[in-house]
Structures are given as C-alpha cells and as structure tokens.
Design an enzyme around this catalytic site. Structure first.
Site, PDB file in Angstrom:
ATOM      1  N   TRP A   1       9.533   4.066  -9.860  1.00  0.00           N
ATOM      2  CA  TRP A   1      10.731   5.119  -9.953  1.00  0.00           C
ATOM      3  C   TRP A   1      11.881   4.509  -9.289  1.00  0.00           C
ATOM      4  O   TRP A   1      12.615   5.264  -8.850  1.00  0.00           O
ATOM      5  CB  TRP A   1      10.321   6.319  -9.138  1.00  0.00           C
ATOM      6  CG  TRP A   1       8.739   6.908  -9.552  1.00  0.00           C
ATOM      7  CD1 TRP A   1       8.485   7.433 -10.632  1.00  0.00           C
ATOM      8  CD2 TRP A   1       7.588   6.658  -8.649  1.00  0.00           C
ATOM      9  NE1 TRP A   1       7.094   7.749 -10.817  1.00  0.00           N
ATOM     10  CE2 TRP A   1       6.716   7.131  -9.740  1.00  0.00           C
ATOM     11  CE3 TRP A   1       7.420   6.191  -7.586  1.00  0.00           C
ATOM     12  CZ2 TRP A   1       5.037   7.347  -9.192  1.00  0.00           C
ATOM     13  CZ3 TRP A   1       6.031   6.154  -7.064  1.00  0.00           C
ATOM     14  CH2 TRP A   1       4.899   6.749  -7.829  1.00  0.00           C
TER      15      TRP A   1
ATOM     16  N   GLU B   1      -3.064   3.090   2.360  1.00  0.00           N
ATOM     17  CA  GLU B   1      -2.077   2.915   3.388  1.00  0.00           C
ATOM     18  C   GLU B   1      -1.473   4.178   4.030  1.00  0.00           C
ATOM     19  O   GLU B   1      -0.268   3.996   4.412  1.00  0.00           O
ATOM     20  CB  GLU B   1      -1.126   1.895   2.780  1.00  0.00           C
ATOM     21  CG  GLU B   1      -1.432   0.656   2.165  1.00  0.00           C
ATOM     22  CD  GLU B   1      -0.375  -0.227   1.825  1.00  0.00           C
ATOM     23  OE1 GLU B   1       0.638   0.098   1.157  1.00  0.00           O
ATOM     24  OE2 GLU B   1      -0.607  -1.571   1.924  1.00  0.00           O
TER      25      GLU B   1
ATOM     26  N   GLU C   1      -6.735   2.868   6.014  1.00  0.00           N
ATOM     27  CA  GLU C   1      -7.561   2.606   4.707  1.00  0.00           C
ATOM     28  C   GLU C   1      -6.582   1.991   3.477  1.00  0.00           C
ATOM     29  O   GLU C   1      -5.628   1.924   3.725  1.00  0.00           O
ATOM     30  CB  GLU C   1      -8.301   3.827   4.301  1.00  0.00           C
ATOM     31  CG  GLU C   1      -7.470   5.132   4.287  1.00  0.00           C
ATOM     32  CD  GLU C   1      -6.400   5.474   3.242  1.00  0.00           C
ATOM     33  OE1 GLU C   1      -6.814   5.740   2.144  1.00  0.00           O
ATOM     34  OE2 GLU C   1      -5.401   5.220   3.649  1.00  0.00           O
TER      35      GLU C   1
END
Length: 730
Positions: free
Chosen positions: A336, A468, A465
């Site tokens: 984006w 992130e 995890e």
C-alpha cells in the site's frame, strides 16, 4: 521518426527557457511510494549490474540501486497531449496489458492503450547486464491519425527518499541526485535520463508546484516554462520525445554515485543498443533457469501454473542483493505504498526477514538452487547477535538472537530502527534448520548454532509469533523451536558435542509433550470446541485470557489460525495426528465481520485469512490500504496459506492440486503471487480472488509455490527435517 511531431504548438523558442533554477516555489509537496502490486520486475541474472526495476499500474515504479533495499524512483511514465484539448497521464488514461516475451527471462512488455482509443504505448523493459541502467524500448502509435506530443515524466526519490533531491539539465539529458543517511553512512545516488531521440524540450521542477511539468502541461497543453535545475526538494523531471504517427525509441535510466557516473552508464547502454542488451539479458536468465530443475510435472502441462513456477524461481533469484550475497529481501515493494510517505527512507518489504529468508531458501532448494540457499543461510548466521546486550527498537537482543529484520548489509552499521523490535524465536530456529538443510555443519557454524540453541532453550517457548503481533505460546512457533532444537542436536552430534545435543533434544521433547496443555483448548467457540488456538499468553488455553485488536478484545480460545499445520510440516507431529485433524474444520469455519477463515471462490480456488479479526489490509469502504481508516480495515486472503494447506494434504497422501492451482490463479498479470487477494464480492475494491495493494510478489509466497510444486512430484514435503521426522514419527 526523429522529427518533431507535426502540429506541435510548443517550441524551445516559444517556451520560457530559464537556464537557472526553478522559481521560488520550493520545495514541492509531500511524496509517496506506489502500490505494492508489481506487475513486472527485473534485474540482470548476474551480479555486475546492481539495479532492479519494478512496474505497477502500467508504468515504471520503484527502481532500486545500488542495493535491493534502496529505492530511487517513485514512478516514471509518459504524458500525451494533442497540444490543445487534453493532457493524459499514461498510468490513468490507458488500459494495461502485461506480457512476457520469454517465460524463462524476467523481461516484460507493457502495452498501454488509451481508453479513448487515440494512441498506444508499448514498452519493453530490460536492464544492462554490465551497467546499472534500466533500458526500455517504447513504440508510440497514433491510432486515430492525430498528431501528439509525448513527454517522459520522471518522479525521482533519490537514495531512498524524495525530500532532498536536486535536478539538472546537463546539455544532453536529465540528471538527479540525492544524499541520505543510509545504514550508518552518508550515501549519494545520482541518476541520468537519456533518450535515443534526444529531448526537444525539458523541465526540472518541484512536485505539485507551478514548475512541475505536469502542472504546466495541464495548464497550457505545452511546456510554457522550462527550467534547467532545482535546489533541494521533491523534484520532478520531464523531457519531450519527438514522435510521429509511429515512432520507436529507447530510454536509458542510468545510476551512479555522481551525475558523471550515472550519465556514463546511461550513455554506454544507449550506445550498446537495445537489441544487444536484450539478448544478453535474456541469455543470462535462460542460463540460470536452465541450470536448475525443469518445471515439475505438477505444473508443466498448464501454462499459467508453469509460468508462475518459472517466475517464482526468477523472482527469488532477483531478490538477492548483488553486493551482500545471500541477503534476499522479502519483497521489492512497499505494501500500500501509495498511502505511505516517501519523503525519507522507508522499510517497506525490501528488508531481510529471517523467516522469509528460510521460506525462500527452502523453495530454491526444492527447485535445485542449493548454492543460493547456502548463501542465504550464511547471511543469516552473519547477522546473529554473538554478544549481549544489543539494544534494538525497544528490545534488547540477547546473545544468539536474530533481529526482526535487517538491511541487506546485515546488522553491522544498522540503526535500531532499521532492525525492528520483537525478536521471534521461530526465526532463530529457522536459521538452525536452514544451516542443517544446506550442510552448514562445520565447527565454525556450530559454534554459532550452539549460542542460538542455548538461547532458544533458556528463553522459549513463549515468543512473539510469526505474524509479529502477539507474544505467548503458539503452535507454529513451538513447532519451529522443537524442530530447531532437534536439528541443532544433529549438528552438535556431527561436531562431537553429545551433551549439548541431549540437553536440546530433552527440551524439545518436553515442549512437544506440553504443547496441548498450553495451546489446545477444549472450551473454544468453534466447531466441537476442541482445537489449537492461534496463541495463548499464559499456560491455560481454557481460561478467560484475551487477545486484543483494533475492533476490540476477544477470548484467546476463540481466535484461531492454521499455524498448527507447521507441527506436521516440520515433523513434530504425524500427518494423521487426530488432534491436528480435529483443528482443521473449526479453524476453516471461524469467522468475524469479514468472512470465514476459508473462502472458496466460484471457480473452486481455496484461500484462507490469517485469523479472525485480522486488520492488516484495505478498508472495505474506502479501498485504501493499511494503516488508513483504523478499525474499518480487514486482512484479506493470503495465497501462501493455500500452499501450507496443500503441504498438509500432501503429507497425508491426499491431492494438493487445488491448492497449487489456487496459488497460480492468485498471481497477477506478471505471474507474481501476491501477499493478499480480495476476499468478497460485495465490495468491489478489487476482483474476488485478485491481488490487492499489498506486496506482489511476496517472496515467501513464491518460495511456498516452488516447494509445493516440487513436493507434489516427490510425493512428500522435501523441507521436513528427517531428523525431526525420525525422532517423532512425523
């Protein structure tokens, strides 16, 4: 061909030519990058030319030099006008068709036809294999017999940002320069634009100001003002190309550490000729592809799947930096990016994540490129923290840890902000797995492996995890940690260190045995209420602990993802493990206000969201990207998860064909597999199952696609560590 288009109303004599700088409208408006959905990218297959190009929405977007993590261009495109009634910006005024002249070379042709039918612009992209030059060949055709003026419009963002650039006319072409603090050192990057026809008019100005040539053209349908130079600011440049009814010409965009070097690159490439450089460029890629395994039977008979395979192979090779070998970026894009400020250096995905590097390397290993995979493993170990403490961005990295991500130059010279926060033990474990898979079991590497394995043993299993975002105990992280400790044990035994091996293996056995009590709820909301959670911040998956998102907080045992499938892929659990199977159905059915985790499109393709309440994606209402629009954002479908599900099915002896097809069908016009595809038909931001503005290609997804294709032919998952599989009967 070389003559000025008939009917042009602007001549050098008529325009106000100013030999000095642009007027006091300094310093231009704010800059941004471009969409992450790249429909073409390329670089030379060899290492002599440290330049990468990308194409988005039909026009040139970010161009990287001298490293794969330094962008120097926002976009470059043509402006077309009849000199009296309209001014068209190529990106917006045309329909785009992307094609590949050779499926075994990263060469692309983009055909842009005016929506009003007046003209067509066809551009082929290559790079000079021996110089840092992007060379394009463009054919401009008038389709209605009209006489048109064509301007090349460049929007540089030198040395990673646009706020402090300068521009000049050197008598032959346009030059630009910018200096930024890059990874601990001041770095200057210069560019030079040349056209085989020469420029019959030119301008250097400030973006959005009166000196901006696009502003000038839209006001006057000609260059009423022409300026030779600018001072520091957000600059734009343009040069008029003389065209007739059907004109073919070449454009060279050369780079260097100063304007003279950049001009030498551009001039040398133009002098060599497009045809010669195109042949050398193709030959380099064909030789690389030809040195590896042929496309496997799983894809060979289907053109789209086969092309996606070869493009994945080449994209992963292209992602490797030419100077810092083994450093492969997660993507040559900023997700984006069109809503991300481009005034200064931005991380985007052009950084090296250890997890992504592992996923890329295992794909290359499956496809036959053991040499690059080994370089990637060596790069990882060169980035390990070997002494403590090292202060990151809000995090102290202990000895044996790896940064969240790093520049292609590794940790040396990088600032805390360029390394990110939040160490993730699965990335540390991935480095061990990759060392074992690439044969890095020598004493020197083992000395480093030992530090990391000890760090995992004493710090785990709780960690941030793989997405992130959350800290705790997750099945995917624990799967990686267990596999990492067992493979570390194998490397230890190869080096005669039986005591360390036994200690790590004992820890791995213990964590594996406790996995269910930590992460498998029996009181969840979905299905039969018993399944693996995404993550648990404590040690009781049946308590009322919560996990929070922008839209609110929810019970941990009601938030699921498919990360538990890594337990099978890494050999920690058997493929037919009933507790794994028990978690598949409720996880697929889990939903939030967006859509179920599993989505099947009308053509039968199967995709997955990461987890309920994911908000890393576009707004449904505004069709704009993260981080715009706060809680109205939703995470979309990730094709890489289709590949993960395919590997689970394959491990169980079932067909994975639909998941491979789904990944190939998600690819964009350049055959790149994106990070995310659109997930719904009731909001027409993008077509259902088509790429969004996230990153394409996502190199993790490209590695997954290669792996699944090769695994299907092998009848097993090639990346499953045999030592783990043997220990646990996986």
């Amino acid at each position: 061909m070389a003559g000025r288009a008939a009917g042009s109303t602007a001549t050098l004599a008529e325009a106000r030519q100013v030999a000095g700088g642009a007027p006091g409208d300094c310093c231009g408006g704010p800059s941004s990058w471009t969409t992450g959905d790249k429909s073409a990218l390329g670089t030379a297959a060899g290492t002599a030319s440290p330049l990468w190009f990308t194409v988005a929405r039909g026009v040139t977007s970010e161009v990287f030099y001298p490293r794969a993590d330094v962008a120097n261009m926002q976009d470059m495109q043509y402006v077309v006008t009849d000199g009296k009634s309209f001014v068209d910006l190529e990106r917006d005024a045309t329909d785009h068709v992307v094609s590949m002249p050779d499926e075994k070379a990263l060469e692309y042709t983009v055909t842009n036809t005016a929506k009003n039918g007046r003209y067509r612009i066809t551009t082929t992209y290559v790079t000079d294999s021996g110089r840092p030059t992007l060379l394009t060949r463009t054919r401009f055709q008038s389709l209605d017999g009209g006489q048109y003026q064509v301007y090349l419009l460049a929007n540089p963002s030198m040395a990673g940002g646009a706020a402090n650039d300068t521009a000049a006319w050197d008598g032959t072409g346009l030059t630009a320069s910018g200096t930024e603090e890059l990874f601990g050192a001041k770095t200057t990057v210069a560019s030079a634009l040349r056209a085989s026809t020469g420029f019959v008019a030119h301008d250097n100005g400030y973006s959005g100001a009166a000196s901006d040539c696009l502003v000038d053209l839209r006001a006057h349908q000609r260059l009423a003002n022409q300026f030779d130079s600018t001072n520091y600011g957000n600059i734009v440049q343009c040069g008029q190309i003389p065209v007739g009814q059907d004109t073919t010409f070449s454009v060279a965009l050369g780079y260097g550490s100063d304007a003279r070097g950049a001009a030498a690159s551009a001039d040398g490439s133009l002098a060599s000729g497009f045809d010669n450089l195109e042949q050398a460029y193709r030959r380099g890629w064909e030789e690389y592809v030809g040195s590896l395994k042929a496309a496997p039977g799983s894809v060979a008979g289907d053109e789209r799947q086969r092309r996606a395979y070869y493009v994945a192979l080449m994209a992963l090779h292209a992602a490797e930096d030419k100077t810092h070998r083994g450093a492969s970026v997660a993507g040559l894009a900023t997700p984006w990016g069109d809503v991300v400020n481009g005034d200064a250096l931005n991380d985007g995905y052009h950084r090296v994540w250890g997890r992504d590097l592992y996923q890329q390397a295992t794909g290359l290993l499956a496809a036959g490129d053991a040499a690059q995979a080994k370089r990637m493993a060596q790069f990882l170990w060169s980035s390990q923290w070997i002494s403590a403490p090292v202060q990151g961005d809000g995090t102290t990295y202990p000895a044996g840890a790896f940064p969240r991500y790093s520049p292609v130059s590794g940790v040396q010279g990088a600032t805390p902000q360029q390394l990110g926060c939040c160490e993730q033990l699965d990335q540390d474990s991935d480095a061990i797995l990759l060392a074992w898979m690439t044969g890095l079991t020598d004493a020197t590497t083992y000395a480093r492996v030992k530090v990391t394995a000890e760090h995992i043993r004493t710090s785990g299993p709780a960690t941030t995890e793989r997405w992130e975002e959350q800290y705790g105990r997750s099945p995917s992280s624990i799967a990686a940690e267990v596999a990492g400790l067992v493979t570390a044990g194998a490397i230890a035994r190869a080096n005669g260190d039986t005591a360390a091996a036994q200690q790590w293996e004992s820890t791995a056995d213990s964590w594996r045995a406790q996995l269910d009590s930590w992460t498998r709820t029996t009181s969840g909301y979905w299905g039969g209420h018993t399944y693996y959670e995404r993550i648990d911040k404590g040690t009781d998956p049946n308590d009322t602990g919560q996990i929070c998102f922008d839209e609110g907080c929810f019970y941990e045992h009601d938030v699921v993802d498919f990360g538990f499938l890594d337990l099978v892929r890494l050999g920690v659990r058997a493929p037919a493990d009933p507790e794994i199977a028990e978690s598949v159905t409720p996880t697929a059915a889990a939903r939030d206000g967006n859509a179920p985790t599993q989505v099947t499109t009308p053509n039968g393709d199967i995709y997955f969201h990461r987890y309920p309440h994911d908000n890393y994606g576009e707004s449904t209402t505004a069709c704009t990207g993260w981080p715009a629009n706060g809680p109205q954002r939703f995470g979309r479908l990730w094709p890489v998860l289709s590949g993960e599900r395919g590997e689970y099915e394959l491990a169980n002896g079932r067909s994975a064909a639909v998941y491979l097809k789904s990944m190939a069908d998600a690819a964009n016009d350049g055959y790149f597999i994106p990070e995310q595809v659109w997930d719904r038909a009731d909001a027409a931001c993008f077509g259902l199952g088509r790429p969004t503005g996230s990153a394409a290609p996502l190199m993790w997804a490209e590695g997954q696609y290669l792996r699944l294709a090769q695994n299907m032919d092998a009848g097993k998952n090639l990346e499953t560590p045999s030592v783990v599989q043997q220990r646990y009967g996986g």
